[in-house]
Write a protein that holds these residues in place. Structure first.
Motif, PDB file in Angstrom:
ATOM      1  N   LYS A 237      14.296   0.633  12.840  1.00 15.30           N
ATOM      2  CA  LYS A 237      14.364   0.411  11.360  1.00 15.30           C
ATOM      3  C   LYS A 237      15.660   0.318  10.838  1.00 15.30           C
ATOM      4  CE  LYS A 237       9.755   0.899  10.757  1.00 15.30           C
ATOM      5  NZ  LYS A 237       8.797  -0.266  10.461  1.00 15.30           N
ATOM      6  N   PHE A 238      16.120  -0.711  10.015  1.00 20.18           N
ATOM      7  CA  PHE A 238      17.427  -0.810   9.349  1.00 20.18           C
ATOM      8  C   PHE A 238      17.110  -1.066   7.796  1.00 20.18           C
ATOM      9  CE2 PHE A 238      19.850  -3.263  12.947  1.00 20.18           C
ATOM     10  CZ  PHE A 238      19.663  -2.273  13.727  1.00 20.18           C
ATOM     11  N   THR A 239      17.653   0.032   7.346  1.00 17.40           N
ATOM     12  CA  THR A 239      17.591   0.163   5.646  1.00 17.40           C
ATOM     13  C   THR A 239      18.677  -0.548   5.144  1.00 17.40           C
ATOM     14  OG1 THR A 239      16.566   2.350   5.639  1.00 17.40           O
ATOM     15  CG2 THR A 239      17.745   1.477   3.735  1.00 17.40           C
ATOM     16  N   PRO A 240      18.571  -1.671   4.156  1.00 15.16           N
ATOM     17  CA  PRO A 240      19.454  -2.516   3.588  1.00 15.16           C
ATOM     18  C   PRO A 240      20.814  -1.747   3.347  1.00 15.16           C
ATOM     19  CG  PRO A 240      17.462  -3.147   3.214  1.00 15.16           C
ATOM     20  CD  PRO A 240      17.203  -2.067   3.640  1.00 15.16           C
ATOM     21  N   PRO A 241      22.133  -2.184   3.453  1.00 13.03           N
ATOM     22  CA  PRO A 241      23.084  -1.371   2.905  1.00 13.03           C
ATOM     23  C   PRO A 241      23.700  -1.880   1.620  1.00 13.03           C
ATOM     24  CG  PRO A 241      23.745  -3.022   4.263  1.00 13.03           C
ATOM     25  CD  PRO A 241      22.395  -3.249   4.276  1.00 13.03           C
ATOM     26  N   ALA A 242      24.636  -1.174   0.738  1.00 11.15           N
ATOM     27  CA  ALA A 242      25.041  -1.453  -0.265  1.00 11.15           C
ATOM     28  C   ALA A 242      26.119  -2.762   0.139  1.00 11.15           C
ATOM     29  CB  ALA A 242      25.987  -0.309  -0.963  1.00 11.15           C
ATOM     30  N   ASN A 243      26.286  -3.681  -0.910  1.00 12.09           N
ATOM     31  CA  ASN A 243      26.758  -4.890  -0.819  1.00 12.09           C
ATOM     32  C   ASN A 243      28.467  -4.975  -1.486  1.00 12.09           C
ATOM     33  OD1 ASN A 243      24.608  -6.452   0.191  1.00 12.09           O
ATOM     34  ND2 ASN A 243      23.949  -6.754  -1.888  1.00 12.09           N
ATOM     35  N   THR A 244      28.578  -4.022  -2.086  1.00 15.73           N
ATOM     36  CA  THR A 244      29.862  -3.999  -2.707  1.00 15.73           C
ATOM     37  C   THR A 244      31.194  -3.839  -2.000  1.00 15.73           C
ATOM     38  OG1 THR A 244      29.604  -1.572  -3.386  1.00 15.73           O
ATOM     39  CG2 THR A 244      29.020  -3.162  -5.033  1.00 15.73           C
TER      40      THR A 244
ATOM     41  N   HIS B 274      32.555  -8.679  15.962  1.00 22.41           N
ATOM     42  CA  HIS B 274      31.881  -8.622  14.929  1.00 22.41           C
ATOM     43  C   HIS B 274      31.840  -7.148  14.047  1.00 22.41           C
ATOM     44  CE1 HIS B 274      30.574 -12.225  16.961  1.00 22.41           C
ATOM     45  NE2 HIS B 274      29.478 -12.288  16.318  1.00 22.41           N
ATOM     46  N   ARG B 275      31.512  -7.216  12.888  1.00 17.93           N
ATOM     47  CA  ARG B 275      31.821  -6.107  12.078  1.00 17.93           C
ATOM     48  C   ARG B 275      30.880  -5.663  10.913  1.00 17.93           C
ATOM     49  NH1 ARG B 275      37.492  -7.615   9.501  1.00 17.93           N
ATOM     50  NH2 ARG B 275      37.527  -8.715  11.591  1.00 17.93           N
ATOM     51  N   PHE B 276      29.759  -6.610  10.541  1.00 18.58           N
ATOM     52  CA  PHE B 276      28.820  -6.302   9.744  1.00 18.58           C
ATOM     53  C   PHE B 276      27.530  -5.953  10.208  1.00 18.58           C
ATOM     54  CE2 PHE B 276      31.828  -8.854   7.052  1.00 18.58           C
ATOM     55  CZ  PHE B 276      32.182  -7.951   6.248  1.00 18.58           C
ATOM     56  N   GLY B 277      26.601  -5.134   9.529  1.00 23.57           N
ATOM     57  CA  GLY B 277      25.429  -4.660   9.941  1.00 23.57           C
ATOM     58  C   GLY B 277      25.308  -3.620  10.709  1.00 23.57           C
ATOM     59  N   LYS B 278      24.434  -2.855  10.977  1.00 24.85           N
ATOM     60  CA  LYS B 278      24.064  -1.604  11.585  1.00 24.85           C
ATOM     61  C   LYS B 278      24.796  -1.555  13.103  1.00 24.85           C
ATOM     62  CE  LYS B 278      21.567  -0.338   8.134  1.00 24.85           C
ATOM     63  NZ  LYS B 278      22.035   0.533   6.756  1.00 24.85           N
TER      64      LYS B 278
ATOM     65  N   THR C  62      30.287   2.827  12.275  1.00 22.63           N
ATOM     66  CA  THR C  62      30.409   3.674  11.073  1.00 22.63           C
ATOM     67  C   THR C  62      30.125   3.002   9.608  1.00 22.63           C
ATOM     68  OG1 THR C  62      32.318   4.670  12.398  1.00 22.63           O
ATOM     69  CG2 THR C  62      32.165   5.245  10.275  1.00 22.63           C
ATOM     70  N   PRO C  63      29.122   3.574   8.943  1.00 20.82           N
ATOM     71  CA  PRO C  63      28.907   2.979   7.632  1.00 20.82           C
ATOM     72  C   PRO C  63      30.042   3.410   6.662  1.00 20.82           C
ATOM     73  CG  PRO C  63      27.733   4.967   7.912  1.00 20.82           C
ATOM     74  CD  PRO C  63      28.456   4.731   9.416  1.00 20.82           C
TER      75      PRO C  63
END
Length: 398
Positions: free
Chosen positions: A134-141, A196-200, A334-335
Protein backbone atom coordinates in the motif's frame (compact mmCIF):
# COMPACT_ATOMS: atom_id res chain seq x y z
CA UNK A 1 -32.47 63.77 5.12
CA UNK A 2 -30.52 62.63 2.08
CA UNK A 3 -27.23 63.18 3.90
CA UNK A 4 -28.54 61.16 6.86
CA UNK A 5 -29.41 58.23 4.56
CA UNK A 6 -25.94 58.28 3.02
CA UNK A 7 -24.30 58.26 6.43
CA UNK A 8 -26.60 55.44 7.54
CA UNK A 9 -25.70 53.43 4.45
CA UNK A 10 -21.98 53.93 5.04
CA UNK A 11 -22.32 52.86 8.67
CA UNK A 12 -24.29 49.78 7.55
CA UNK A 13 -21.57 48.82 5.05
CA UNK A 14 -18.83 49.24 7.65
CA UNK A 15 -20.81 47.25 10.21
CA UNK A 16 -21.41 44.48 7.68
CA UNK A 17 -17.71 44.30 6.74
CA UNK A 18 -16.65 44.17 10.39
CA UNK A 19 -19.25 41.50 11.12
CA UNK A 20 -18.09 39.41 8.15
CA UNK A 21 -14.47 39.70 9.28
CA UNK A 22 -15.51 38.31 12.66
CA UNK A 23 -17.46 35.45 11.08
CA UNK A 24 -15.11 34.50 8.24
CA UNK A 25 -11.78 32.88 9.11
CA UNK A 26 -8.65 34.90 8.40
CA UNK A 27 -6.09 33.90 5.83
CA UNK A 28 -3.76 31.28 7.36
CA UNK A 29 -0.13 32.35 7.68
CA UNK A 30 2.16 31.16 4.90
CA UNK A 31 3.93 28.67 7.16
CA UNK A 32 0.61 26.91 7.82
CA UNK A 33 0.01 26.20 4.12
CA UNK A 34 1.69 23.73 1.80
CA UNK A 35 0.31 25.06 -1.46
CA UNK A 36 1.35 28.25 -3.23
CA UNK A 37 4.14 29.13 -5.69
CA UNK A 38 7.78 29.83 -4.93
CA UNK A 39 8.57 33.51 -4.69
CA UNK A 40 10.08 35.26 -7.68
CA UNK A 41 8.22 33.70 -10.61
CA UNK A 42 7.76 35.93 -13.64
CA UNK A 43 4.31 36.97 -14.84
CA UNK A 44 4.35 34.28 -17.53
CA UNK A 45 5.58 31.65 -15.08
CA UNK A 46 2.79 32.54 -12.67
CA UNK A 47 0.30 32.08 -15.50
CA UNK A 48 1.69 28.61 -16.17
CA UNK A 49 1.63 27.82 -12.45
CA UNK A 50 -2.06 28.77 -12.29
CA UNK A 51 -2.83 26.69 -15.39
CA UNK A 52 -1.17 23.71 -13.72
CA UNK A 53 -3.00 24.44 -10.47
CA UNK A 54 -6.34 24.30 -12.30
CA UNK A 55 -5.44 21.08 -14.09
CA UNK A 56 -4.17 19.47 -10.90
CA UNK A 57 -6.83 20.57 -8.43
CA UNK A 58 -9.94 21.53 -10.39
CA UNK A 59 -10.14 19.22 -13.38
CA UNK A 60 -12.38 16.25 -12.60
CA UNK A 61 -12.34 13.35 -15.05
CA UNK A 62 -15.51 11.49 -16.01
CA UNK A 63 -16.39 8.97 -18.70
CA UNK A 64 -17.01 11.97 -20.98
CA UNK A 65 -13.41 13.18 -20.92
CA UNK A 66 -11.41 9.97 -20.59
CA UNK A 67 -11.87 8.50 -17.10
CA UNK A 68 -11.36 4.77 -16.77
CA UNK A 69 -12.82 2.40 -17.62
CA UNK A 70 -10.97 1.30 -14.49
CA UNK A 71 -9.20 3.79 -12.26
CA UNK A 72 -8.21 4.80 -8.73
CA UNK A 73 -9.03 8.52 -8.60
CA UNK A 74 -10.91 11.09 -10.68
CA UNK A 75 -8.47 13.97 -10.26
CA UNK A 76 -4.92 14.70 -9.16
CA UNK A 77 -6.00 16.84 -6.22
CA UNK A 78 -8.31 14.19 -4.78
CA UNK A 79 -5.22 12.30 -3.55
CA UNK A 80 -3.27 15.38 -2.45
CA UNK A 81 -5.68 17.73 -0.67
CA UNK A 82 -4.03 21.12 -0.25
CA UNK A 83 -0.91 19.50 -1.76
CA UNK A 84 -0.54 17.52 1.45
CA UNK A 85 -0.28 13.82 2.24
CA UNK A 86 -3.04 11.40 1.30
CA UNK A 87 -5.44 9.51 3.54
CA UNK A 88 -6.04 5.73 3.80
CA UNK A 89 -9.07 6.29 1.55
CA UNK A 90 -6.75 7.50 -1.23
CA UNK A 91 -3.98 4.96 -0.63
CA UNK A 92 -2.82 3.09 -3.74
CA UNK A 93 -2.05 -0.61 -4.08
CA UNK A 94 1.03 -1.65 -6.04
CA UNK A 95 1.66 -5.31 -6.88
CA UNK A 96 3.62 -7.82 -8.89
CA UNK A 97 7.39 -7.44 -8.32
CA UNK A 98 9.53 -9.15 -5.69
CA UNK A 99 13.08 -8.60 -6.96
CA UNK A 100 15.19 -6.75 -9.54
CA UNK A 101 14.11 -9.05 -12.38
CA UNK A 102 11.04 -6.88 -12.90
CA UNK A 103 7.27 -7.06 -12.56
CA UNK A 104 5.90 -10.47 -13.56
CA UNK A 105 2.25 -9.31 -13.51
CA UNK A 106 2.22 -6.48 -16.04
CA UNK A 107 -0.04 -8.58 -18.30
CA UNK A 108 -2.50 -8.87 -15.39
CA UNK A 109 -2.76 -5.18 -14.59
CA UNK A 110 0.47 -4.52 -12.70
CA UNK A 111 2.03 -2.53 -11.26
CA UNK A 112 -1.01 -0.69 -9.91
CA UNK A 113 -4.38 -2.01 -8.83
CA UNK A 114 -7.28 -0.13 -10.44
CA UNK A 115 -9.66 -0.43 -7.50
CA UNK A 116 -12.64 1.45 -9.01
CA UNK A 117 -14.55 1.14 -12.25
CA UNK A 118 -17.22 2.84 -14.33
CA UNK A 119 -20.70 1.26 -14.38
CA UNK A 120 -20.62 -1.91 -16.47
CA UNK A 121 -16.97 -2.63 -15.67
CA UNK A 122 -15.35 -4.49 -12.79
CA UNK A 123 -12.46 -3.17 -10.67
CA UNK A 124 -9.23 -5.13 -10.81
CA UNK A 125 -8.40 -7.79 -8.26
CA UNK A 126 -4.89 -8.64 -7.10
CA UNK A 127 -3.88 -11.71 -9.15
CA UNK A 128 -3.18 -14.97 -7.36
CA UNK A 129 0.44 -15.21 -6.34
CA UNK A 130 1.16 -11.48 -6.57
CA UNK A 131 2.64 -9.71 -3.57
CA UNK A 132 1.53 -6.14 -2.97
CA UNK A 133 2.11 -3.01 -0.94
CA UNK A 134 0.00 0.00 0.00
CA UNK A 135 1.33 3.45 -0.95
CA UNK A 136 -0.16 6.52 0.74
CA UNK A 137 0.12 9.60 -1.52
CA UNK A 138 2.89 11.97 -0.41
CA UNK A 139 2.81 15.74 -0.05
CA UNK A 140 3.70 17.65 -3.23
CA UNK A 141 5.42 20.78 -2.00
CA UNK A 142 9.07 21.48 -2.67
CA UNK A 143 9.36 18.78 -5.33
CA UNK A 144 11.04 21.13 -7.79
CA UNK A 145 13.95 21.57 -5.40
CA UNK A 146 14.35 17.80 -5.00
CA UNK A 147 14.29 17.35 -8.77
CA UNK A 148 17.28 19.68 -9.12
CA UNK A 149 19.64 17.92 -6.71
CA UNK A 150 22.45 16.68 -8.93
CA UNK A 151 23.15 12.99 -9.41
CA UNK A 152 26.69 13.68 -8.23
CA UNK A 153 25.41 15.05 -4.91
CA UNK A 154 23.10 12.05 -4.47
CA UNK A 155 25.96 9.63 -5.12
CA UNK A 156 28.17 11.55 -2.68
CA UNK A 157 25.71 10.58 0.09
CA UNK A 158 25.81 6.85 -0.71
CA UNK A 159 27.79 4.37 1.36
CA UNK A 160 26.78 0.94 0.03
CA UNK A 161 29.49 -0.89 2.01
CA UNK A 162 29.08 1.21 5.18
CA UNK A 163 32.72 2.27 5.07
CA UNK A 164 32.24 4.77 7.90
CA UNK A 165 30.71 2.10 10.13
CA UNK A 166 27.58 4.02 11.15
CA UNK A 167 25.22 1.26 10.03
CA UNK A 168 23.84 3.40 7.19
CA UNK A 169 24.39 2.30 3.59
CA UNK A 170 22.04 4.26 1.34
CA UNK A 171 21.96 3.45 -2.36
CA UNK A 172 20.15 4.97 -5.38
CA UNK A 173 17.60 3.11 -7.47
CA UNK A 174 19.09 2.63 -10.95
CA UNK A 175 16.35 2.05 -13.57
CA UNK A 176 16.12 2.24 -17.37
CA UNK A 177 14.46 5.47 -18.51
CA UNK A 178 11.17 5.38 -20.43
CA UNK A 179 11.48 6.57 -24.02
CA UNK A 180 9.78 9.93 -23.38
CA UNK A 181 12.32 11.04 -20.78
CA UNK A 182 15.46 12.93 -21.84
CA UNK A 183 18.09 12.84 -19.10
CA UNK A 184 19.76 16.03 -17.92
CA UNK A 185 23.15 16.84 -19.38
CA UNK A 186 24.80 16.17 -16.00
CA UNK A 187 22.90 12.93 -15.34
CA UNK A 188 25.05 9.96 -14.38
CA UNK A 189 24.39 6.58 -15.96
CA UNK A 190 25.34 3.08 -14.87
CA UNK A 191 25.00 0.22 -17.35
CA UNK A 192 22.45 2.23 -19.30
CA UNK A 193 20.34 2.95 -16.21
CA UNK A 194 19.73 6.26 -14.44
CA UNK A 195 19.12 7.40 -10.88
CA UNK A 196 15.44 7.72 -10.01
CA UNK A 197 14.34 9.79 -7.02
CA UNK A 198 10.55 10.14 -6.73
CA UNK A 199 8.07 7.72 -5.20
CA UNK A 200 8.17 5.40 -2.19
CA UNK A 201 10.77 3.21 -3.90
CA UNK A 202 12.34 5.96 -6.05
CA UNK A 203 10.78 4.47 -9.18
CA UNK A 204 10.26 7.80 -11.03
CA UNK A 205 13.17 9.67 -12.60
CA UNK A 206 11.71 13.19 -12.61
CA UNK A 207 8.41 15.05 -12.29
CA UNK A 208 7.43 14.48 -15.93
CA UNK A 209 7.86 10.75 -15.37
CA UNK A 210 5.88 10.92 -12.13
CA UNK A 211 3.08 13.00 -13.67
CA UNK A 212 2.64 10.85 -16.76
CA UNK A 213 2.49 7.70 -14.65
CA UNK A 214 -0.03 9.27 -12.28
CA UNK A 215 -2.36 10.28 -15.10
CA UNK A 216 -2.20 6.81 -16.60
CA UNK A 217 -2.11 4.54 -13.56
CA UNK A 218 -4.18 6.60 -11.11
CA UNK A 219 -6.89 8.00 -13.39
CA UNK A 220 -6.67 5.82 -16.49
CA UNK A 221 -5.82 8.82 -18.68
CA UNK A 222 -3.59 8.36 -21.72
CA UNK A 223 -1.16 10.91 -23.14
CA UNK A 224 1.27 11.01 -26.04
CA UNK A 225 3.91 10.06 -23.46
CA UNK A 226 1.99 6.99 -22.27
CA UNK A 227 -0.71 6.06 -24.83
CA UNK A 228 -1.52 2.60 -23.44
CA UNK A 229 -5.04 2.25 -22.03
CA UNK A 230 -4.94 0.55 -18.62
CA UNK A 231 -8.15 -1.41 -19.33
CA UNK A 232 -7.63 -2.76 -22.84
CA UNK A 233 -3.85 -2.66 -22.96
CA UNK A 234 -4.09 -1.02 -26.38
CA UNK A 235 -2.58 2.27 -27.50
CA UNK A 236 -5.35 4.86 -27.91
CA UNK A 237 -5.60 8.59 -28.66
CA UNK A 238 -4.33 10.91 -25.91
CA UNK A 239 -6.96 11.96 -23.37
CA UNK A 240 -4.88 14.78 -21.90
CA UNK A 241 -2.86 17.26 -23.93
CA UNK A 242 0.91 17.68 -23.80
CA UNK A 243 0.33 21.29 -22.75
CA UNK A 244 -1.72 20.21 -19.73
CA UNK A 245 0.85 17.61 -18.72
CA UNK A 246 3.64 20.19 -18.93
CA UNK A 247 1.56 22.71 -16.96
CA UNK A 248 1.04 20.18 -14.16
CA UNK A 249 4.75 19.38 -14.17
CA UNK A 250 5.55 23.10 -13.92
CA UNK A 251 3.03 23.46 -11.09
CA UNK A 252 4.72 20.65 -9.15
CA UNK A 253 8.16 22.08 -9.89
CA UNK A 254 7.26 25.53 -8.59
CA UNK A 255 5.22 24.72 -5.48
CA UNK A 256 6.96 26.42 -2.58
CA UNK A 257 8.98 24.52 -0.02
CA UNK A 258 7.32 24.06 3.39
CA UNK A 259 8.30 26.73 5.90
CA UNK A 260 9.42 25.63 9.35
CA UNK A 261 7.45 27.09 12.25
CA UNK A 262 8.60 28.08 15.76
CA UNK A 263 12.25 27.91 14.72
CA UNK A 264 13.40 30.01 17.69
CA UNK A 265 11.51 28.00 20.31
CA UNK A 266 14.02 26.63 22.83
CA UNK A 267 12.40 23.17 22.90
CA UNK A 268 12.35 23.02 19.09
CA UNK A 269 16.04 23.92 18.99
CA UNK A 270 16.81 21.26 21.60
CA UNK A 271 14.70 18.76 19.66
CA UNK A 272 16.72 19.45 16.52
CA UNK A 273 19.95 18.79 18.41
CA UNK A 274 18.53 15.48 19.67
CA UNK A 275 17.45 14.60 16.12
CA UNK A 276 21.07 14.95 15.02
CA UNK A 277 22.54 13.22 18.08
CA UNK A 278 20.35 10.14 17.71
CA UNK A 279 21.57 9.68 14.14
CA UNK A 280 18.32 10.54 12.37
CA UNK A 281 20.13 13.01 10.13
CA UNK A 282 22.27 10.21 8.71
CA UNK A 283 19.36 9.49 6.34
CA UNK A 284 17.13 12.53 6.79
CA UNK A 285 19.75 15.00 5.56
CA UNK A 286 18.86 18.50 6.67
CA UNK A 287 20.37 20.49 3.81
CA UNK A 288 20.68 19.83 0.08
CA UNK A 289 21.30 22.18 -2.82
CA UNK A 290 19.90 22.61 -6.31
CA UNK A 291 21.90 23.05 -9.48
CA UNK A 292 21.16 25.14 -12.54
CA UNK A 293 17.54 25.72 -13.52
CA UNK A 294 15.87 27.90 -16.13
CA UNK A 295 13.40 28.72 -13.34
CA UNK A 296 15.47 31.33 -11.51
CA UNK A 297 13.86 30.96 -8.02
CA UNK A 298 14.89 27.28 -8.00
CA UNK A 299 18.46 27.64 -9.27
CA UNK A 300 21.50 27.12 -7.05
CA UNK A 301 19.58 27.19 -3.77
CA UNK A 302 20.26 25.60 -0.40
CA UNK A 303 17.10 24.03 1.04
CA UNK A 304 16.14 21.85 3.99
CA UNK A 305 14.04 18.79 3.08
CA UNK A 306 15.43 16.23 5.57
CA UNK A 307 16.06 13.47 3.03
CA UNK A 308 18.98 12.00 1.12
CA UNK A 309 16.79 10.69 -1.75
CA UNK A 310 18.39 7.27 -1.26
CA UNK A 311 17.05 3.79 -0.59
CA UNK A 312 17.65 2.29 2.85
CA UNK A 313 16.94 -1.15 4.27
CA UNK A 314 14.29 -0.54 6.90
CA UNK A 315 14.22 -4.08 8.28
CA UNK A 316 11.73 -6.97 8.20
CA UNK A 317 8.93 -5.00 9.85
CA UNK A 318 8.60 -2.75 6.81
CA UNK A 319 9.29 -5.47 4.23
CA UNK A 320 6.13 -5.91 2.13
CA UNK A 321 7.72 -8.41 -0.27
CA UNK A 322 7.07 -5.94 -3.09
CA UNK A 323 9.49 -3.68 -4.89
CA UNK A 324 10.17 -1.50 -7.93
CA UNK A 325 13.27 -1.12 -10.07
CA UNK A 326 16.42 -2.43 -8.39
CA UNK A 327 15.25 -1.73 -4.83
CA UNK A 328 15.05 -4.65 -2.43
CA UNK A 329 11.68 -5.41 -0.86
CA UNK A 330 12.79 -3.97 2.50
CA UNK A 331 14.32 -0.84 0.96
CA UNK A 332 12.46 2.47 0.94
CA UNK A 333 13.46 5.94 -0.16
CA UNK A 334 14.02 8.33 2.73
CA UNK A 335 10.86 10.47 2.78
CA UNK A 336 11.40 14.24 3.15
CA UNK A 337 10.31 15.39 6.60
CA UNK A 338 9.56 19.01 5.67
CA UNK A 339 5.82 19.64 5.97
CA UNK A 340 5.44 16.75 8.44
CA UNK A 341 3.77 18.89 11.09
CA UNK A 342 1.05 19.95 8.63
CA UNK A 343 0.19 16.39 7.57
CA UNK A 344 -2.99 16.16 9.71
CA UNK A 345 -4.44 19.09 7.73
CA UNK A 346 -4.91 16.77 4.73
CA UNK A 347 -5.27 13.52 6.68
CA UNK A 348 -8.53 14.16 8.48
CA UNK A 349 -6.96 15.71 11.57
CA UNK A 350 -4.59 12.87 12.42
CA UNK A 351 -1.40 11.22 11.17
CA UNK A 352 -1.11 8.32 8.73
CA UNK A 353 2.65 7.95 8.30
CA UNK A 354 5.19 5.61 6.67
CA UNK A 355 4.73 4.30 3.14
CA UNK A 356 1.31 2.77 3.82
CA UNK A 357 -0.07 5.04 6.55
CA UNK A 358 0.19 2.37 9.24
CA UNK A 359 1.73 4.70 11.84
CA UNK A 360 -0.84 6.91 13.60
CA UNK A 361 1.71 9.21 15.25
CA UNK A 362 5.27 10.40 14.74
CA UNK A 363 6.48 8.33 17.69
CA UNK A 364 4.80 5.22 16.30
CA UNK A 365 6.48 5.83 12.93
CA UNK A 366 9.87 5.96 14.66
CA UNK A 367 9.11 2.72 16.51
CA UNK A 368 8.48 0.94 13.18
CA UNK A 369 12.02 1.79 12.01
CA UNK A 370 14.44 -1.12 11.76
CA UNK A 371 17.32 -2.28 9.62
CA UNK A 372 19.68 0.62 9.01
CA UNK A 373 17.58 2.78 11.35
CA UNK A 374 17.66 0.31 14.25
CA UNK A 375 20.39 2.11 16.17
CA UNK A 376 18.67 5.48 15.86
CA UNK A 377 15.40 3.93 17.05
CA UNK A 378 17.12 2.42 20.08
CA UNK A 379 18.71 5.78 20.93
CA UNK A 380 15.24 7.35 20.71
CA UNK A 381 13.80 4.72 23.03
CA UNK A 382 16.48 5.53 25.61
CA UNK A 383 15.69 9.26 25.66
CA UNK A 384 14.00 10.88 28.64
CA UNK A 385 10.34 11.80 28.30
CA UNK A 386 11.27 15.49 27.96
CA UNK A 387 13.87 14.81 25.26
CA UNK A 388 11.37 12.68 23.32
CA UNK A 389 8.80 15.45 23.57
CA UNK A 390 11.33 18.01 22.34
CA UNK A 391 12.27 15.82 19.40
CA UNK A 392 8.62 15.32 18.44
CA UNK A 393 8.00 19.07 18.83
CA UNK A 394 10.89 19.75 16.45
CA UNK A 395 9.52 17.30 13.87
CA UNK A 396 6.08 18.89 14.14
CA UNK A 397 7.66 22.28 13.46
CA UNK A 398 8.88 21.14 10.03
Amino acid sequence: MKKFKIITAIVLVITTVVACEKILPGTPPDDELLDGPVEGLSFEQNRQFLAGDVAFNDEIFTSQNGLGSIFVATSCGSCHAGDGKGHPFTTLTRFGQTDSTGNQFLHLGGPQLQSRALPGYSPEQIPAGATFSKFTPPANTGLGFLELVSDADILAMTDPNDINGDGISGVPNWITLPSFITPNSNAITQNGKYIHRFGKKSAAHNLLHQTVNAYNQDIGITSTFHPQDVYSGLNIDPEVSDQTVHSVVFYLQTLKAPIQRNQNDAEVIQGKNIFIQTGCESCHKQTLKTGFSSIAPLANKLFHPYTDLLLHDMGPGLDDNYTEGNAKTSEWRTPPLWGLGLSPNSQGGQYFLLHDGRAKSIEEAIQFHGGEAQQSKERFQQLSVQDKNNLIKFLKSL
